[in-house]
Motif scaffolding. Structure first.
Motif, PDB file in Angstrom:
ATOM      1  N   THR A   1       5.993  -7.865   6.301  1.00  0.00           N
ATOM      2  CA  THR A   1       6.157  -9.294   6.542  1.00  0.00           C
ATOM      3  C   THR A   1       5.965  -9.617   8.016  1.00  0.00           C
ATOM      4  O   THR A   1       6.129  -8.753   8.889  1.00  0.00           O
ATOM      5  CB  THR A   1       7.547  -9.772   6.077  1.00  0.00           C
ATOM      6  N   GLY A   2       5.605 -10.856   8.277  1.00  0.00           N
ATOM      7  CA  GLY A   2       5.407 -11.292   9.651  1.00  0.00           C
ATOM      8  C   GLY A   2       5.017 -12.751   9.701  1.00  0.00           C
ATOM      9  O   GLY A   2       4.794 -13.398   8.663  1.00  0.00           O
ATOM     10  N   ILE A   3       4.958 -13.279  10.886  1.00  0.00           N
ATOM     11  CA  ILE A   3       4.529 -14.660  11.101  1.00  0.00           C
ATOM     12  C   ILE A   3       3.368 -14.665  12.078  1.00  0.00           C
ATOM     13  O   ILE A   3       3.154 -13.698  12.822  1.00  0.00           O
ATOM     14  CB  ILE A   3       5.681 -15.554  11.612  1.00  0.00           C
ATOM     15  N   ARG A   4       2.609 -15.791  12.077  1.00  0.00           N
ATOM     16  CA  ARG A   4       1.409 -15.889  12.900  1.00  0.00           C
ATOM     17  C   ARG A   4       1.388 -17.215  13.670  1.00  0.00           C
ATOM     18  O   ARG A   4       0.549 -18.078  13.408  1.00  0.00           O
ATOM     19  CB  ARG A   4       0.164 -15.780  12.030  1.00  0.00           C
ATOM     20  N   PRO A   5       2.288 -17.423  14.618  1.00  0.00           N
ATOM     21  CA  PRO A   5       2.249 -18.659  15.409  1.00  0.00           C
ATOM     22  C   PRO A   5       1.033 -18.696  16.331  1.00  0.00           C
ATOM     23  O   PRO A   5       0.542 -17.649  16.777  1.00  0.00           O
ATOM     24  CB  PRO A   5       3.552 -18.609  16.214  1.00  0.00           C
ATOM     25  N   ARG A   6       0.584 -19.924  16.619  1.00  0.00           N
ATOM     26  CA  ARG A   6      -0.557 -20.129  17.521  1.00  0.00           C
ATOM     27  C   ARG A   6      -0.213 -21.206  18.555  1.00  0.00           C
ATOM     28  O   ARG A   6      -0.740 -22.320  18.510  1.00  0.00           O
ATOM     29  CB  ARG A   6      -1.801 -20.521  16.735  1.00  0.00           C
TER      30      ARG A   6
END
Length: 750
Positions: free
Chosen positions: A522-527
């Motif tokens: 699992t993880g997140i991908r903020p930009r």
């Protein structure tokens, strides 16, 4: 380490407000962001109409044929990268036409900076991500799951693929007969493709609308655009989001009969076998026949794979055997139908989907190859793949010859899969190895699987497997279940697997029996905009955890990867990670030739890793991975370094080293091991290539050379010249092994 954990948590918390603003899945019926309203089918999908060519079409990339003046262009491409959902920065126009035998695709790729083109390769099956490219995917059954991909770049290189189940299996080794030409202009570049209907599989008169999508990569901007929009969490393989192709008449795929004989001559001397060379020749035959428009039979008699590239040497410091991928053409074609497992996650560090090596039910390298890669002769066999009565079917059966070390055996795999609901499927599989000399010598594997999609972006995958081997009555089972949600911002995948203590799959690859596995990815991908202005397009804090126990619940292994990856605007990336690890071994383990074996028991340690990959589209690029920390009873310092030089799009040279210096914590247990390699590829034309792979195993003092010349003298017809050499560099009495092989094939279509 605390700083790394703090950084990961800070990034996760800072990005939470962004999550609510992310549009994970775009409705295929949604209108474009701007511009004229495009044509749509009654089901709301984007529509492109193919028109009939009444005069001959000359495939030269000029787009000056009469049919292209009449064909209506579709455009309005939408970005997936870098600004998901925004209009493409450069205009792309696509037109389609057909005649009795061929589907034609024409594209105009406008480029406001046409002089800054990026072309890095003209090899067959080139990597499209490193250069300017154009791709089309065609779903001939309109089942929104499976398709054929055709791609090219600005120098008209060809690459084709088979996609199964929206990318759960991508077969890059599938080859078809098709043609393409391109031309440059001050406004950009143009493309003209000709895809014979006989290169595709479809049912005549049953499906008058095909699924289709187009993709364009503008590499200097690291931009990817789609005609039918695809969120950046996915790729062109996401056929459930594709548009529709209409206007085709009731065309026929033809009998699709291909006969491909080969003739081969070789001179071989095994390593250490004296000075004499054994000279012999061989012949064989491959046949492909369209039993029905949607069902294909492949047959092979005395198959030979002498032209296949050598396996890559690795440094293996684990208790498991090295996993080597399949490279033989006969086993690769239509291999997706035989895959059982969950949906591959969109991994941007390792973009090619890889199987779960803890249990891969069907690993075709178990047929006709020993564990060390030595070939075992195959008498012949057949493969039947396609669709019948609405069911995807696959049947593979081969007869392996007996040798001094292996008896006669028949290997058979039967697979059936039926689509249910939108994006879901259920299936069954049966595998068997049966001795043809002893009726009681066999191994059988059979099971059921299901892949169910919820809410458009969540997949639940499960399978239940039983095995049957003489002498065992219990513990012959395996089952696995996982839930996977893929989105632009958040991805979550977790599940459980259990393998019985007497599970035995002799045509598969697996690492443990009598074990259970819990896993989480699992993880997140903020930009953040502020980071993008500094060259970082995306931040990816993530965890990939695997935890193993025996059947009583006692821990026998774990690997807890905790990392944060920074993806740069130019396509490069860097990753920092902390990886606690535990492994229990039940037999002595030898890591290097000059150090004592590690005793059975349980060992835990921590690894600290940093990775960096530069912009792969540049003339010079490199990648480096460094690891420090523990290793079994001691410590390690490991580095993997690769440098690639591409002075022109015809030449690529890669030099790499994978080296470990370790100390197992007691006297006389420090050692250094490594593998050095140099890979060179030269493309004379898009039909003529020279490849070499030189490798040196530092611990075994073994040097391997594999040099291959390939001339495609006719579509799907080759002339190969292959040279192999192996030397033991620390011995003056062991003669080097050498071989020279010449192989000629000719495909004849009827």
């Amino acid at each position: 380490m605390h700083k790394l954990i703090t950084l990961i948590l800070t990034l996760v918390l800072a990005a939470v407000p962004v999550f609510a603003q992310q549009q994970e899945i775009r409705d295929p019926a949604a209108p474009p962001a701007a511009g004229a309203v495009p044509a749509r089918s009654p089901d709301g999908r984007l529509l492109v109409l193919a028109i009939e060519a009444t005069t001959a079409v000359k495939v030269d990339g000029a787009l000056d044929d009469e049919v292209w003046r009449r064909a209506e262009a579709v455009s309005g491409f939408i970005q997936s990268e870098p600004n998901d959902g925004k209009p493409a920065t450069e205009r792309t126009e696509v037109r389609l036409a057909y005649d009795r035998n061929t589907l034609y695709v024409a594209a105009v790729c406008h480029d406001s900076q046409a002089g800054l083109r990026v072309v890095n390769d003209i090899r067959e099956d080139f990597r499209s991500g490193d250069q300017d490219s154009f791709e089309v995917i065609i779903d001939t059954f309109a089942d929104r799951r499976n398709g054929f991909v055709f791609m090219t770049n600005r120098e008209a290189a060809r690459a084709d693929q088979q996609v199964a189940n929206e990318g759960r299996e991508i077969n890059t080794n599938w080859d078809a007969v098709w043609f393409v030409r391109t031309r440059e202009s001050a406004e950009g570049w143009t493309i003209e493709m000709a895809i014979p209907f006989r290169s595709l599989r479809f049912e005549r008169g049953v499906q008058d609308v095909w699924g289709v999508n187009f993709s364009r990569r503008i590499r200097k901007k690291n931009e990817t655009d789609f005609w039918a929009p695809v969120p950046r969490a996915y790729s062109l393989s996401r056929l459930s989001l594709a548009g529709n192709l209409s206007g085709l008449p009731s065309v026929a795929p033809g009998r699709n009969l291909r006969v491909k004989p080969y003739v081969l001559g070789r001179s071989v001397r095994a390593t250490g076998a004296g000075t004499a060379f054994d000279k012999d020749g061989d012949i064989g035959l491959d046949i492909k026949y369209g039993v029905t428009p949607s069902l294909t039979l492949d047959g092979t008699v005395n198959p030979d794979f002498a032209q296949v590239e050598a396996d890559e040497l690795t440094v293996n410091l684990t208790q498991f055997s090295t996993f080597y991928p399949e490279k033989r053409d006969f086993f690769l074609e239509n291999s997706g139908i035989f895959y059982v497992g969950d949906a591959a996650r969109n991994n941007r560090v390792n973009p090619t989907p890889t199987p779960d090596e803890d249990l891969l039910l069907f690993h075709s390298r178990r047929i006709g190859l020993r564990d060390d890669g030595t070939p075992i002769p195959i008498y012949g066999g057949a493969r039947l793949t396609g669709r019948a009565a609405g069911v995807d079917v696959g049947l593979l059966s081969l007869q392996v010859q007996d040798t001094a070390k292996t008896p006669n055996n028949n290997y058979t795999v039967l697979r059936a899969r039926r689509n249910v609901w939108r994006g879901s499927d259920i299936g069954a599989i049966f595998l068997t190895r049966q001795s043809t000399d002893k009726g009681g010598d066999y191994n059988r594997v059979y099971g059921l699987d299901a892949n169910i999609r919820f809410f458009g972006n969540t997949d639940w995958n499960s399978y239940l497997i039983r095995t049957a081997t003489p002498g065992f009555t219990s513990g012959q089972y395996a089952w696995r279940t996982s839930l996977n949600r893929e989105g632009n911002f958040l991805h979550v995948k977790g599940g459980f697997m259990s393998v019985g203590d007497h599970f035995n799959d002799e045509i598969g690859y697996y690492r443990r029996t009598g074990a259970e596995k819990w896993f989480l990815d699992t993880g997140i991908r903020p930009r953040p905009k502020s980071w993008q202005q500094r060259g970082v397009r995306e931040i990816h804090p993530h965890v990939v955890w695997s935890y193993y126990t025996d059947l009583s619940g006692r821990m026998i292994g774990k690997r807890l990867h905790n990392g944060v990856t920074f993806f740069f605007n130019n396509g490069g990336y860097t990753e920092l990670s902390w990886n606690p690890e535990f492994n229990e071994i039940t037999a002595p383990l030898k890591l290097a030739s000059k150090v004592p074996s590690i005793r059975p028991g349980g060992y835990d340690w921590d690894e600290y890793q940093v990775r960096f990959n530069s912009d792969a589209s540049r003339v010079i690029s490199f990648n480096v991975t460094g690891i420090v920390g523990g290793l079994w009873t001691g410590t390690q310092r490991s580095v993997s370094l690769g440098v690639t030089v591409r002075p022109t799009y015809k030449l690529r040279v890669n030099v790499a080293v994978n080296r470990t210096a370790a100390d197992l914590g007691v006297p006389n247990t420090d050692f250094v091991t490594g593998v050095w390699s140099m890979r060179t590829n030269y493309s004379f034309t898009t039909n003529m290539f020279l490849d070499s792979l030189l490798q040196f195993d530092q611990d075994k003092h073994r040097f391997n050379a594999n040099v291959r010349f390939n001339f495609i003298h006719h579509p799907l017809s080759d002339l190969y010249l292959v040279y192999n050499e192996q030397q033991i560099t620390n011995s003056s009495v062991i003669n080097p092994g050498r071989s020279v092989i010449v192989k000629f094939t000719r495909m004849m279509a009827f």
